[in-house]
Enzyme design. Structure first.
Site, PDB file in Angstrom:
ATOM      1  N   PRO A 179      36.740  40.568  29.906  1.00 17.96           N
ATOM      2  CA  PRO A 179      36.765  41.869  29.438  1.00 17.96           C
ATOM      3  C   PRO A 179      36.391  42.936  30.413  1.00 17.96           C
ATOM      4  O   PRO A 179      35.477  43.735  30.350  1.00 17.96           O
ATOM      5  CB  PRO A 179      35.605  41.733  28.225  1.00 17.96           C
ATOM      6  CG  PRO A 179      34.568  40.991  28.848  1.00 17.96           C
ATOM      7  CD  PRO A 179      35.525  39.666  29.564  1.00 17.96           C
ATOM      8  N   CYS A 180      37.620  42.883  31.272  1.00 17.87           N
ATOM      9  CA  CYS A 180      37.532  43.862  32.504  1.00 17.87           C
ATOM     10  C   CYS A 180      37.230  45.363  31.950  1.00 17.87           C
ATOM     11  O   CYS A 180      36.678  46.220  32.808  1.00 17.87           O
ATOM     12  CB  CYS A 180      38.601  43.647  33.432  1.00 17.87           C
ATOM     13  SG  CYS A 180      40.404  43.653  32.400  1.00 17.87           S
TER      14      CYS A 180
END
Length: 195
Positions: free
Chosen positions: A142-143
């Site tokens: 989950p950048c």
């Protein structure tokens, strides 16, 4: 085994997912339409064949769908942390960054500098951003939960850029540290939008 892929619908549009016999190798966020999503995915994996996803991949798809719809975000986020990834060709530094990003709970954020410090490279905030820019498995890695210092968004390399990042953070009702959500007041939202 050849790389395989499947397309699936989410609340943010048609996504694609690709896997090897070892684990997930890519998650393609939506392009303008389903055909463009597939084309973008196949640019990186030109020999991939479309097949029905096996149970482990289908579970990942189901959790991405849940997370992007805002339904069961906490559980979906926790379940995505357990998805097996194939990062064999990813540099060690990037793998460390991705592991730390995967530890961020839905609705929470860390800065690039905080990630750098937590992986033992306190002066590598820029390199953390570059590693996240190369992330080929967004949402599962989950950048979008990694932001710049001072309440700024930082970049996002997926289609839609920062708007997509903001949309994902809004779905998760993201907060900075222990504060209100980013969307509870206009000042917090304005800080987030500054780049």
């Amino acid at each position: 085994m050849r790389t395989q892929f499947a397309l699936f619908e989410t609340a943010i549009g048609a996504c694609g997912i690709a896997w090897s016999e070892t684990g997930i190798v890519a998650l393609q966020l939506p392009e303008r339409d389903r055909a463009r999503t597939q084309t973008r995915l196949l640019r990186r994996w030109p020999d991939a064949c479309e097949t029905p996803p096996p149970p482990a991949v289908q579970a990942a798809i189901d959790n991405v769908v849940a997370l992007t719809s805002g339904a069961g975000v906490e559980q979906a986020g926790a379940d995505l942390r357990n998805v097996v990834l194939d990062l064999e060709d990813v540099p060690a530094f990037d793998r460390d960054v991705y592991a730390m990003a995967r530890a961020i709970a839905p609705g929470k954020t860390l800065t690039y500098g905080e990630i750098a410090a937590r992986i033992g490279e306190p002066d590598a905030a820029r390199e953390v951003g570059q590693a996240l820019g190369r992330n080929r498995i967004p949402i599962i890695v989950p950048c979008h939960r990694v932001v710049a210092a001072g309440g700024r968004t930082g970049g996002f390399s997926a289609t839609g850029g920062v708007d997509t990042k903001l949309r994902l953070l809004e779905i998760e009702r993201a907060t900075f540290a222990d504060g209100p959500t980013l969307f509870d007041d206009d000042a917090a939202f304005a800080r987030l939008q500054r780049r």
